[in-house]
Design a protein around this motif. Structure first.
Motif, short mmCIF file in Angstrom:
data_model
loop_
_atom_site.label_atom_id
_atom_site.label_comp_id
_atom_site.label_asym_id
_atom_site.label_seq_id
_atom_site.Cartn_x
_atom_site.Cartn_y
_atom_site.Cartn_z
N SER A 320 0.86 -1.19 0.00
CA SER A 320 0.00 0.00 0.00
C SER A 320 0.90 1.25 0.00
O SER A 320 2.10 1.17 0.30
CB SER A 320 -0.94 -0.01 1.21
OG SER A 320 -0.18 0.04 2.37
N HIS A 321 0.30 2.38 -0.36
CA HIS A 321 1.12 3.58 -0.46
C HIS A 321 0.36 4.81 0.02
O HIS A 321 -0.86 4.81 0.15
CB HIS A 321 1.60 3.78 -1.90
CG HIS A 321 0.53 4.25 -2.83
ND1 HIS A 321 -0.43 3.41 -3.36
CD2 HIS A 321 0.24 5.49 -3.31
CE1 HIS A 321 -1.24 4.10 -4.14
NE2 HIS A 321 -0.87 5.37 -4.13
N THR A 322 1.13 5.86 0.30
CA THR A 322 0.59 7.15 0.76
C THR A 322 1.29 8.26 -0.01
O THR A 322 2.47 8.13 -0.32
CB THR A 322 0.92 7.35 2.27
OG1 THR A 322 0.37 6.25 2.99
CG2 THR A 322 0.39 8.65 2.82
N ASP A 341 2.22 14.88 9.64
CA ASP A 341 0.94 14.34 10.13
C ASP A 341 0.75 12.89 9.64
O ASP A 341 0.31 12.02 10.39
CB ASP A 341 -0.24 15.17 9.62
CG ASP A 341 -0.26 16.56 10.25
OD1 ASP A 341 0.44 16.76 11.27
OD2 ASP A 341 -0.95 17.45 9.71
N SER A 342 1.09 12.67 8.37
CA SER A 342 0.89 11.33 7.80
C SER A 342 1.76 10.29 8.48
O SER A 342 1.32 9.17 8.72
CB SER A 342 1.24 11.34 6.31
OG SER A 342 0.17 11.76 5.57
N ILE A 343 3.01 10.69 8.76
CA ILE A 343 3.91 9.72 9.42
C ILE A 343 3.34 9.34 10.80
O ILE A 343 3.27 8.16 11.16
CB ILE A 343 5.34 10.30 9.54
CG1 ILE A 343 5.97 10.38 8.15
CG2 ILE A 343 6.20 9.47 10.49
CD1 ILE A 343 7.34 11.05 8.10
N GLU A 382 9.86 7.93 16.47
CA GLU A 382 9.05 8.35 17.64
C GLU A 382 7.60 7.90 17.50
O GLU A 382 6.89 7.74 18.49
CB GLU A 382 9.04 9.88 17.75
CG GLU A 382 10.33 10.46 18.31
CD GLU A 382 10.41 11.98 18.07
OE1 GLU A 382 11.52 12.52 18.19
OE2 GLU A 382 9.37 12.60 17.74
N SER A 383 7.15 7.73 16.25
CA SER A 383 5.75 7.36 16.01
C SER A 383 5.54 5.85 16.01
O SER A 383 4.45 5.38 15.67
CB SER A 383 5.29 7.93 14.66
OG SER A 383 5.54 9.31 14.61
N GLY A 384 6.58 5.10 16.30
CA GLY A 384 6.41 3.64 16.42
C GLY A 384 6.83 2.87 15.18
O GLY A 384 6.74 1.65 15.13
#
Ligand SMILES: C=CC1=C(C)c2cc3[nH]c(cc4nc(cc5[nH]c(cc1n2)c(C)c5CCC(=O)O)C(CCC(=O)O)=C4C)c(C)c3C=C
Ligand SMILES: [Fe+2]
Length: 494
Positions: A320-322, A341-343, A382-384
């Motif tokens: 999948s992609h963003t 924000d997306s990250i 930091e976001s996991g």
């Protein structure tokens, strides 16, 4: 005889090669056509209002080509389609430019913010542009310099672009076309003006103008083309130089395949390949550019990502992609979603592996080397997100340069069809036509940067902006009351 205004690849164009290992069908898209549909009166068809250039659409194989019919030349001149007796081909690569040392950062930023395509003021306030550019570049310089320091003290853009120019000249030579390749930067050396001097001195007779941005934006290719337009207008030798512009080329098969190659190569480095999120991070633009000025950037970006992912999937990778937008400057709203924000959101959704793909630029630069590799990587951790990868910029990738050479060869037959020795239409026709198609009204836009980041918080930004505006008003009042040009003194005292 019909003559071509600006060129887009067509399915029937010469030099189209099928490349092994690339299974996507590149869309032969004519942006101007789509612009007409998307933006109504701003589209190509509106150029019929102009006195001498009358665009027509003709069908060439599976696509449309925008052409000019020379029967509409009011002076009855014939288009000069044949190459001149002495044929010297030139390619002008347009790029942004970047500071080479930390001392260059402030003047580079001044040049950037003095550009009316970056800060577009209403007509009546345009005299303030150099003053605003001085304030903004002074305020921004420390933060920018920090970034450039982190990547070795300057932008690598000049060297990479020079290497691309040499590689392109070599690829053209291998394909049987001798050509001088010039580099013209918008905001730093070698400036576009310098490149044009070389082009004149070398006696180039046919010029292909190739912005090194795959997707068109008013703020990038558009800005460089506006500059060329005004330089061509004011110089007789340039007026006579036959040229064509390749306005954007994100849909080219060679480019799409080269990007897919790099993505697949980096995907294979992960342990759990199917779970890797392919994360396209494009340079942002203010939302108003797209929604109010009709900048095709977002549409072209989305289509570009779709084509690349189609190719990646055709190679057996169902990831999948963003698509998100980075490098926002100032508090105005830019294209969303924002990369940071997306990250964070992907981290919250439990994504553990992310492959970042810089997509709006074909060289490494501060926003790949510092923003993505350092800032966004740290944010991802930091976001996991546990596993991080980044696709390198194309730089002098052989397949990419080979495709650029094909783009030039395909464009050459369309160079300067409207040329005439004393006729200003050729340079103006091509550039003007293109620019009208994209940004016809040139309306004032809310500045992306007047309200400035002078602190760490949103409210600090707001107050900085208010202080800057107040300073401008005070200066204007002082000017009006004293009768002296304080602004002028300030700017030239730099
Ligand atoms: C397609 C790419 C780019 C778009 C669109 C674009 C729009 C845009 N940029 C700014 C402000 C800044 N850009 C800066 C650097 C910079 N911008 C691009 C590309 C696009 N810009 C590149 C490749 C670079 C780096 C050049 C280099 O030195 O390597 C900077 C300076 C760096 C910084 O301080 O962040 C600014 C400022 C605006 C306002 C804008 C659209 C309106
Ligand atoms: Fe930028």
């Amino acid at each position: 005889m019909a003559s071509f205004g600006f060129y887009q690849r067509t399915a029937s164009a010469p030099h189209v090669e099928e490349r092994a290992g690339c299974s996507s069908r590149c869309l032969p898209v004519i942006q101007a056509h789509r612009r007409t549909r998307a933006h109504g009166a701003r589209g190509v068809a509106t150029a019929t209002e102009r006195p001498r250039l009358m665009p027509q659409r003709i069908s060439a194989a599976s696509t449309d080509v925008v052409c000019f019919d020379d029967s509409h030349d009011t002076k009855g001149r014939q288009a000069a389609a044949a190459p001149p007796a002495v044929d010297k081909v030139g390619v002008l690569l347009l790029n942004l430019g970047g500071p080479e040392t930390l001392d260059d950062v402030k003047p580079f930023l001044f040049n950037l913010f003095a550009d009316p395509e970056i800060i577009r003021l209403p007509q009546a306030a345009q005299f303030l542009q150099p003053f605003l550019a001085t304030i903004i570049s002074t305020l921004r310089a420390p933060k920018s310099a920090e970034g450039y320091k982190a990547i070795g003290g300057g932008s690598p853009l000049r060297k990479i672009t020079d290497d691309q120019a040499s590689a392109l000249a070599e690829a053209l030579k291998t394909k049987g076309q001798a050509a001088n390749v010039y580099v013209g930067m918008r905001y730093w050396h070698p400036y576009t003006e310098e490149a044009l001097e070389h082009i004149k001195r070398d006696g180039v007779t046919r010029l292909v103008i190739l912005p090194l941005y795959p997707q068109f934006s008013i703020s990038t290719s558009g800005s460089s083309l506006r500059l060329l337009e005004s330089l061509f207008k004011s110089d007789l030798a340039l007026k006579q130089l036959r040229h064509t512009v390749i306005p954007s080329w994100y849909q080219r098969r060679g480019y799409v395949c080269a990007m897919a190659d790099l993505i697949v190569q980096e995907l294979r480095k992960f342990n759990e390949v199917p779970s890797v999120e392919v994360f396209f991070s494009a340079h942002g633009v203010p939302k108003s550019y797209v929604e109010e000025a009709g900048d095709p950037y977002k549409e072209e970006m989305e289509e570009c990502v779709r084509l690349i992912m189609e190719e990646v999937r055709a190679r057996g990778f169902a990831n999948s992609h963003t698509l998100a937008y980075q490098s926002r400057v100032g508090p105005a709203e830019w294209l969303k979603p924002y990369t940071d924000d997306s990250i964070r959101e992907l981290g919250q959704r439990g994504v553990k592996s992310l492959l970042a793909v810089p997509i709006s630029f074909v060289s490494e630069h501060i926003e790949t080397l510092e923003e993505i590799d350092m800032e966004y990587r740290e944010l991802a951790m930091e976001s996991g997100i546990r596993h991080w990868g980044r696709v390198p910029a194309l730089n002098t990738n052989t397949a990419f340069i080979d495709d650029l050479a094909d783009a030039v060869l395909e464009a050459l037959p369309y160079v300067g069809c409207l040329a005439g020795p004393t006729d200003s239409l050729v340079p103006l026709g091509d550039l003007e036509m293109l620019l009208q198609a994209y940004d016809r009204e040139r309306r004032a836009l809310p500045s992306p940067v007047v309200m400035w980041e002078w602190g760490w918080t949103k409210s600090a930004e707001t107050w900085n902006g208010r202080i800057a505006m107040l300073a401008i008003i005070i200066i204007l009042v002082l000017e009006a009351s004293s009768g002296q040009s304080i602004l002028k003194n300030l700017i030239w005292a730099q």
